[in-house]
Design a protein around this motif. Structure first.
Motif, PDB file in Angstrom:
ATOM      1  N   LYS A   8       0.822  -1.211   0.000  1.00 52.93           N
ATOM      2  CA  LYS A   8       0.000   0.000   0.000  1.00 52.93           C
ATOM      3  C   LYS A   8       0.858   1.263   0.000  1.00 52.93           C
ATOM      4  O   LYS A   8       0.566   2.219  -0.699  1.00 52.93           O
ATOM      5  CB  LYS A   8      -0.908  -0.008   1.225  1.00 52.93           C
ATOM      6  CG  LYS A   8      -1.822   1.183   1.296  1.00 52.93           C
ATOM      7  CD  LYS A   8      -2.710   1.123   2.498  1.00 52.93           C
ATOM      8  CE  LYS A   8      -3.549   2.391   2.553  1.00 52.93           C
ATOM      9  NZ  LYS A   8      -4.314   2.503   3.742  1.00 52.93           N
ATOM     10  N   SER A   9       1.913   1.273   0.802  1.00 50.69           N
ATOM     11  CA  SER A   9       2.801   2.439   0.844  1.00 50.69           C
ATOM     12  C   SER A   9       4.176   2.033   1.347  1.00 50.69           C
ATOM     13  O   SER A   9       4.324   1.003   2.013  1.00 50.69           O
ATOM     14  CB  SER A   9       2.227   3.546   1.732  1.00 50.69           C
ATOM     15  OG  SER A   9       2.205   3.127   3.079  1.00 50.69           O
ATOM     16  N   ASP A  11       7.334   4.015   3.298  1.00 51.81           N
ATOM     17  CA  ASP A  11       7.686   5.265   3.961  1.00 51.81           C
ATOM     18  C   ASP A  11       9.083   5.180   4.560  1.00 51.81           C
ATOM     19  O   ASP A  11       9.499   4.128   5.031  1.00 51.81           O
ATOM     20  CB  ASP A  11       6.680   5.585   5.070  1.00 51.81           C
ATOM     21  CG  ASP A  11       5.269   5.724   4.530  1.00 51.81           C
ATOM     22  OD1 ASP A  11       5.069   6.552   3.623  1.00 51.81           O
ATOM     23  OD2 ASP A  11       4.381   4.988   4.998  1.00 51.81           O
ATOM     24  N   ILE A  21       9.449   1.606   6.248  1.00 50.46           N
ATOM     25  CA  ILE A  21       8.232   0.963   6.730  1.00 50.46           C
ATOM     26  C   ILE A  21       7.379   0.634   5.508  1.00 50.46           C
ATOM     27  O   ILE A  21       6.973   1.535   4.776  1.00 50.46           O
ATOM     28  CB  ILE A  21       7.433   1.884   7.689  1.00 50.46           C
ATOM     29  CG1 ILE A  21       8.303   2.354   8.852  1.00 50.46           C
ATOM     30  CG2 ILE A  21       6.170   1.185   8.173  1.00 50.46           C
ATOM     31  CD1 ILE A  21       8.750   1.270   9.790  1.00 50.46           C
ATOM     32  N   SER A  23       3.893  -0.752   4.249  1.00 48.29           N
ATOM     33  CA  SER A  23       2.524  -1.001   4.693  1.00 48.29           C
ATOM     34  C   SER A  23       1.823  -1.877   3.670  1.00 48.29           C
ATOM     35  O   SER A  23       1.880  -1.623   2.470  1.00 48.29           O
ATOM     36  CB  SER A  23       1.763   0.310   4.856  1.00 48.29           C
ATOM     37  OG  SER A  23       2.388   1.102   5.840  1.00 48.29           O
ATOM     38  N   SER A  25      -1.787  -4.148   2.567  1.00 51.84           N
ATOM     39  CA  SER A  25      -3.223  -4.370   2.711  1.00 51.84           C
ATOM     40  C   SER A  25      -3.535  -5.765   2.202  1.00 51.84           C
ATOM     41  O   SER A  25      -2.914  -6.234   1.247  1.00 51.84           O
ATOM     42  CB  SER A  25      -4.022  -3.355   1.899  1.00 51.84           C
ATOM     43  OG  SER A  25      -3.896  -2.076   2.447  1.00 51.84           O
ATOM     44  N   SER A  38      -8.627   4.128   9.097  1.00 52.32           N
ATOM     45  CA  SER A  38      -7.612   4.708   9.961  1.00 52.32           C
ATOM     46  C   SER A  38      -7.459   3.830  11.195  1.00 52.32           C
ATOM     47  O   SER A  38      -8.441   3.299  11.699  1.00 52.32           O
ATOM     48  CB  SER A  38      -8.055   6.110  10.381  1.00 52.32           C
ATOM     49  OG  SER A  38      -7.303   6.543  11.479  1.00 52.32           O
ATOM     50  N   VAL A  71      -4.224  -2.478   8.364  1.00 48.55           N
ATOM     51  CA  VAL A  71      -3.010  -2.424   7.566  1.00 48.55           C
ATOM     52  C   VAL A  71      -1.903  -3.114   8.345  1.00 48.55           C
ATOM     53  O   VAL A  71      -1.749  -2.909   9.541  1.00 48.55           O
ATOM     54  CB  VAL A  71      -2.621  -0.959   7.262  1.00 48.55           C
ATOM     55  CG1 VAL A  71      -1.284  -0.888   6.553  1.00 48.55           C
ATOM     56  CG2 VAL A  71      -3.696  -0.300   6.435  1.00 48.55           C
ATOM     57  N   THR A  72      -1.122  -3.953   7.662  1.00 39.60           N
ATOM     58  CA  THR A  72       0.019  -4.630   8.252  1.00 39.60           C
ATOM     59  C   THR A  72       1.275  -3.869   7.845  1.00 39.60           C
ATOM     60  O   THR A  72       1.450  -3.564   6.668  1.00 39.60           O
ATOM     61  CB  THR A  72       0.101  -6.084   7.749  1.00 39.60           C
ATOM     62  OG1 THR A  72      -1.105  -6.760   8.104  1.00 39.60           O
ATOM     63  CG2 THR A  72       1.290  -6.812   8.338  1.00 39.60           C
ATOM     64  N   SER A  73       2.126  -3.541   8.807  1.00 32.70           N
ATOM     65  CA  SER A  73       3.354  -2.795   8.514  1.00 32.70           C
ATOM     66  C   SER A  73       4.571  -3.636   8.861  1.00 32.70           C
ATOM     67  O   SER A  73       4.586  -4.326   9.873  1.00 32.70           O
ATOM     68  CB  SER A  73       3.406  -1.502   9.311  1.00 32.70           C
ATOM     69  OG  SER A  73       2.351  -0.660   8.931  1.00 32.70           O
ATOM     70  N   LYS A  75       8.893  -3.436   9.079  1.00 31.06           N
ATOM     71  CA  LYS A  75      10.109  -2.612   9.100  1.00 31.06           C
ATOM     72  C   LYS A  75      11.203  -3.410   8.388  1.00 31.06           C
ATOM     73  O   LYS A  75      11.510  -4.537   8.766  1.00 31.06           O
ATOM     74  CB  LYS A  75      10.489  -2.332  10.553  1.00 31.06           C
ATOM     75  CG  LYS A  75      11.750  -1.553  10.730  1.00 31.06           C
ATOM     76  CD  LYS A  75      11.983  -1.358  12.226  1.00 31.06           C
ATOM     77  CE  LYS A  75      13.341  -0.804  12.522  1.00 31.06           C
ATOM     78  NZ  LYS A  75      13.532  -0.632  13.966  1.00 31.06           N
TER      79      LYS A  75
END
Length: 104
Positions: A8-9, A11, A21, A23, A25, A38, A71-73, A75
């Motif tokens: 998804k992103s 960062d 990071i 992210s 979905s 959110s 959302v799963t993040s 590192k």
């Protein structure tokens, strides 16, 4: 267990450290049209002072438990990130397995 996700992103580290990071979905939720929410829930509003924010902080976090569309993040250090050559929209798989213990 193996799960399918979509990036998804991506960062940069908030503290400027050499990691990113990523992210993710759930691919299943994207196919079904479920929009990720959110992490603070759908009714987050601005606060006029710190006392109001602290008073409602528990309410905001209590909505995180059973929320669909999370959302799963992950590192990742820069070496891993460059090696995988990830970009937004890529399909990825996460595989989880429990480590065997020797019982000692």
């Amino acid at each position: 267990m193996r799960k399918e996700f979509v990036v998804k992103s991506i960062d940069a580290a908030p503290d400027g450290a050499p990691y990113v990071i990523v992210s993710l979905s759930s691919a299943k939720e994207l196919k079904e049209g479920i929009q990720p929410q959110s992490p603070f829930g759908p009714k987050v509003m601005g606060f006029s002072n710190m006392n109001d924010m602290m008073k409602d902080l528990n309410k905001m976090f209590s909505g995180m438990g059973g929320m669909p569309g999370g959302v799963t993040s992950i590192k990742m250090d820069m070496h891993e990130y460059k090696q995988m050559n990830l970009s937004v929209g890529d399909k990825v798989f996460l595989e989880l397995s429990k480590a065997e213990s020797s019982g000692v």
